[in-house]
Write a protein that holds these residues in place. Structure first.
Motif, PDB file in Angstrom:
ATOM      1  N   VAL A  87      48.810  -5.633  19.997  1.00 42.08           N
ATOM      2  CA  VAL A  87      48.617  -6.976  19.427  1.00 42.08           C
ATOM      3  C   VAL A  87      47.889  -6.794  18.099  1.00 42.08           C
ATOM      4  O   VAL A  87      47.266  -5.760  17.861  1.00 42.08           O
TER       5      VAL A  87
ATOM      6  N   GLU B 283      45.159  -7.916  16.864  1.00 42.86           N
ATOM      7  CA  GLU B 283      43.716  -7.661  16.889  1.00 42.86           C
ATOM      8  C   GLU B 283      43.406  -6.208  17.243  1.00 42.86           C
ATOM      9  O   GLU B 283      42.467  -5.609  16.712  1.00 42.86           O
ATOM     10  N   GLN B 284      44.190  -5.642  18.167  1.00 45.50           N
ATOM     11  CA  GLN B 284      43.937  -4.252  18.562  1.00 45.50           C
ATOM     12  C   GLN B 284      44.482  -3.278  17.521  1.00 45.50           C
ATOM     13  O   GLN B 284      43.971  -2.166  17.371  1.00 45.50           O
TER      14      GLN B 284
ATOM     15  N   ILE C 291      44.194  -3.831  14.410  1.00 44.59           N
ATOM     16  CA  ILE C 291      43.084  -3.778  13.458  1.00 44.59           C
ATOM     17  C   ILE C 291      41.921  -2.967  14.021  1.00 44.59           C
ATOM     18  O   ILE C 291      41.294  -2.174  13.323  1.00 44.59           O
TER      19      ILE C 291
ATOM     20  N   ASN D 281      40.458   0.283  12.346  1.00 47.46           N
ATOM     21  CA  ASN D 281      39.050   0.270  11.936  1.00 47.46           C
ATOM     22  C   ASN D 281      38.357   1.557  12.368  1.00 47.46           C
ATOM     23  O   ASN D 281      37.576   2.157  11.626  1.00 47.46           O
TER      24      ASN D 281
ATOM     25  N   TYR E 137      29.809   1.589  18.763  1.00 46.05           N
ATOM     26  CA  TYR E 137      30.832   0.547  18.937  1.00 46.05           C
ATOM     27  C   TYR E 137      32.134   1.128  19.502  1.00 46.05           C
ATOM     28  O   TYR E 137      32.775   0.502  20.340  1.00 46.05           O
TER      29      TYR E 137
ATOM     30  N   GLU F  61      35.422  -0.603  27.382  1.00 48.66           N
ATOM     31  CA  GLU F  61      35.933  -1.932  27.730  1.00 48.66           C
ATOM     32  C   GLU F  61      37.422  -1.890  28.053  1.00 48.66           C
ATOM     33  O   GLU F  61      37.888  -2.451  29.038  1.00 48.66           O
TER      34      GLU F  61
ATOM     35  N   ARG G 234      39.396  -2.479  31.483  1.00 47.72           N
ATOM     36  CA  ARG G 234      40.353  -3.584  31.500  1.00 47.72           C
ATOM     37  C   ARG G 234      41.734  -3.116  31.982  1.00 47.72           C
ATOM     38  O   ARG G 234      42.380  -3.774  32.785  1.00 47.72           O
TER      39      ARG G 234
ATOM     40  N   VAL H 140      51.324 -13.552  22.273  1.00 51.16           N
ATOM     41  CA  VAL H 140      51.356 -12.126  22.544  1.00 51.16           C
ATOM     42  C   VAL H 140      50.605 -11.874  23.848  1.00 51.16           C
ATOM     43  O   VAL H 140      49.481 -12.332  24.016  1.00 51.16           O
TER      44      VAL H 140
ATOM     45  N   TRP I 290      48.041 -14.178  26.052  1.00 46.02           N
ATOM     46  CA  TRP I 290      46.599 -14.427  25.910  1.00 46.02           C
ATOM     47  C   TRP I 290      46.342 -15.766  25.232  1.00 46.02           C
ATOM     48  O   TRP I 290      47.074 -16.158  24.328  1.00 46.02           O
TER      49      TRP I 290
ATOM     50  N   LEU J  89      42.159 -16.256  16.812  1.00 43.80           N
ATOM     51  CA  LEU J  89      42.792 -15.017  17.258  1.00 43.80           C
ATOM     52  C   LEU J  89      43.125 -15.145  18.736  1.00 43.80           C
ATOM     53  O   LEU J  89      42.729 -16.111  19.392  1.00 43.80           O
ATOM     54  N   GLN J  90      43.831 -14.134  19.242  1.00 41.64           N
ATOM     55  CA  GLN J  90      44.183 -14.141  20.651  1.00 41.64           C
ATOM     56  C   GLN J  90      43.404 -13.081  21.405  1.00 41.64           C
ATOM     57  O   GLN J  90      43.175 -11.991  20.893  1.00 41.64           O
TER      58      GLN J  90
ATOM     59  N   ASP K 110      39.866 -12.719  27.209  1.00 43.50           N
ATOM     60  CA  ASP K 110      38.670 -13.423  27.663  1.00 43.50           C
ATOM     61  C   ASP K 110      37.631 -13.458  26.532  1.00 43.50           C
ATOM     62  O   ASP K 110      37.863 -12.921  25.449  1.00 43.50           O
TER      63      ASP K 110
ATOM     64  N   GLN L 124      34.743 -12.020  26.035  1.00 43.43           N
ATOM     65  CA  GLN L 124      34.207 -10.761  25.518  1.00 43.43           C
ATOM     66  C   GLN L 124      35.193 -10.086  24.567  1.00 43.43           C
ATOM     67  O   GLN L 124      34.808  -9.604  23.491  1.00 43.43           O
ATOM     68  N   MET L 125      36.473 -10.079  24.984  1.00 44.02           N
ATOM     69  CA  MET L 125      37.474  -9.483  24.103  1.00 44.02           C
ATOM     70  C   MET L 125      37.592 -10.300  22.818  1.00 44.02           C
ATOM     71  O   MET L 125      37.788  -9.739  21.734  1.00 44.02           O
TER      72      MET L 125
ATOM     73  N   GLU M 267      34.833  -9.240  20.517  1.00 41.77           N
ATOM     74  CA  GLU M 267      35.080  -7.924  19.927  1.00 41.77           C
ATOM     75  C   GLU M 267      36.230  -7.966  18.926  1.00 41.77           C
ATOM     76  O   GLU M 267      36.170  -7.338  17.870  1.00 41.77           O
ATOM     77  N   ASN M 268      37.264  -8.724  19.260  1.00 45.74           N
ATOM     78  CA  ASN M 268      38.369  -8.869  18.310  1.00 45.74           C
ATOM     79  C   ASN M 268      37.890  -9.543  17.033  1.00 45.74           C
ATOM     80  O   ASN M 268      38.282  -9.163  15.931  1.00 45.74           O
TER      81      ASN M 268
ATOM     82  N   ARG N  54      34.943  -9.442  15.826  1.00 48.95           N
ATOM     83  CA  ARG N  54      34.154  -8.456  15.081  1.00 48.95           C
ATOM     84  C   ARG N  54      35.078  -7.580  14.241  1.00 48.95           C
ATOM     85  O   ARG N  54      34.797  -7.299  13.073  1.00 48.95           O
ATOM     86  N   ASP N  55      36.206  -7.169  14.843  1.00 47.13           N
ATOM     87  CA  ASP N  55      37.107  -6.278  14.114  1.00 47.13           C
ATOM     88  C   ASP N  55      37.933  -7.003  13.057  1.00 47.13           C
ATOM     89  O   ASP N  55      38.257  -6.439  12.023  1.00 47.13           O
ATOM     90  N   VAL N  56      38.287  -8.262  13.351  1.00 48.40           N
ATOM     91  CA  VAL N  56      39.183  -8.964  12.435  1.00 48.40           C
ATOM     92  C   VAL N  56      38.418  -9.666  11.313  1.00 48.40           C
ATOM     93  O   VAL N  56      38.868  -9.684  10.169  1.00 48.40           O
TER      94      VAL N  56
ATOM     95  N   ARG O  60      34.732  -7.238   9.093  1.00 49.40           N
ATOM     96  CA  ARG O  60      34.878  -5.871   8.569  1.00 49.40           C
ATOM     97  C   ARG O  60      34.258  -5.703   7.202  1.00 49.40           C
ATOM     98  O   ARG O  60      33.932  -4.611   6.782  1.00 49.40           O
TER      99      ARG O  60
END
Lengths: 259, 122
Positions: free
Chosen positions: A39, A41-42, A44, A48, A141, A148, A152, B30, B33, B54-55, B58, B60-61, B64-65, B67-69, B72
């Protein structure tokens, strides 16, 4: 320009190259996910991590190049060495496999890297300690993110569990190399510069076992598996040559090309 | 193996080519989610500001997403996420009834007072 592996004079340089190569090669592998992540987000997130690792590799290479002198630069160390002088662990050069395998590898390596950099904070070499300190925040991180995902996917669907178990079985025999010191590591420890990797194994095992248990994955019994080794001495799998061919192509074909 | 790629832009997919056989093919999220709205606070003392969505599976994800998106480039020091379905929005059709009555009521703006010189930040 490059010193052969394991000559006495080149111990520290080799040690730095080993640390840098681990980061660069895994970074190159992870970067193959760019545009292909499961996806957005992953996609990216994994790239990263690639960028973090490239940053770490650059720091180690810059320091190594300054010690080596001559016309060595971070770029020449990355782009102009063949696979026999790359000193990364074998696990980092393995093909990505599926997302589960990439995650599992990142998890194994990040936990190791976190313990390693923590130990390197005590290095007598101030530059090494400083690089470790700067990198630790990133690695913390990476550990969190990959743990995680191991949990999961391991504790997910039947399909994801099966894939994670397959990844675990596939990668496990490559984890032992982290903790088998090469000559330059032993020398670096003796000089108070390097970290004693063998001493990290117990804590690595505990940390990994805790996450695997939470992920409902089987925890391999320590010492029961024959472990792969050789990467740290420049003896690599067939995969590294292809990886380097792609990574180094431009500088090999057009020496000195810049943006 | 030949793979034929056809690139369509929004709106120009021919009617007869939409869907795959019986029923309608919906463009699914996707991985199924849910969508999350992301709010970032850029520094202490400021408000969280909506930055995008974003998608994630849950909360927590989602964090974290985010944070990454969205952080940066050092955009933030704090992240809020809320599942998009929990946001209730006003209806654009109500815009007339909602907002236009305020247009001719200038006296609701606190601009008819003479403020003392020394009073700042009003």
């Amino acid at each position: 320009m490059y010193q052969p592996v394991n000559t006495q004079a080149a111990n520290l340089v080799n040690y730095l190259l080993h640390l840098g190569d681990n980061a660069l090669i895994l970074s190159q592998r992870n970067s193959e996910w760019c545009g292909h992540g499961p996806v957005l987000e992953q996609d990216i997130a994994i790239t990263n991590i690639s960028l973090d690792l490239i940053g770490q590799a650059r720091s180690f290479y810059q320091y190594a190049a300054s010690l080596e002198g001559g016309d060595a630069t971070e770029d020449s160390l990355a782009y102009l060495r063949g696979e026999r002088t790359y000193l990364n662990c074998l696990m980092n050069e393995l093909p990505n496999g599926d997302w589960g395998q990439t995650i599992m590898r990142q998890f194994f390596f990040s936990v190791y890297q976190q313990l390693l950099y923590n130990a390197l904070l005590q290095s007598r070499d101030e530059t090494v300690a400083a690089i470790a300190e700067k990198s630790l925040k990133e690695v913390t991180y990476h550990v969190r993110w990959s743990s995680e995902w191991v949990i999961r996917l391991g504790d997910g669907t039947d399909e994801s569990h099966a894939r994670m178990e397959k990844a675990l079985n596939m990668l496990w025999s490559y984890t032992g190399e982290f903790f088998m010191p090469a000559g330059y590591e032993t020398a670096a420890v003796a000089e108070g510069i390097g970290a004693d990797v063998a001493a990290l194994q117990q804590r690595w095992m505990e940390q990994v076992a805790a996450v695997l248990q939470e992920a409902t994955l089987p925890v391999p019994v320590a010492g029961k598996t024959w472990m792969q080794s050789g990467g740290k001495e420049g003896k690599h799998s067939e995969h590294l040559g292809f990886l380097l061919a792609e990574m180094q192509y431009l500088q090999r074909a057009y020496p000195g090309a810049t943006w | 193996m030949n793979i034929r790629l056809t690139k369509y832009y929004y709106g120009d997919i021919p009617e007869e080519n939409t869907g795959g056989g019986a029923g309608t093919v919906t463009v699914k999220d996707v991985a199924g989610w849910p969508l999350w709205e992301v709010f970032i606070r850029s520094k202490q003392g400021l408000d969280h500001k909506h930055v995008g969505s974003l998608q994630a599976a849950d909360a927590q994800m989602a964090i974290e997403n985010a944070r990454d998106v969205y952080t940066r480039r050092s955009e933030g020091i704090s992240i809020w996420v809320v599942e998009s379905k929990h946001i209730h929005a006003s209806n654009p059709d109500d815009a007339g009834a909602f907002y236009e009555p305020a247009n001719d009521k200038v006296y609701r703006h606190p601009t008819f007072y003479d403020l003392p010189e020394e009073l700042k930040h009003m």
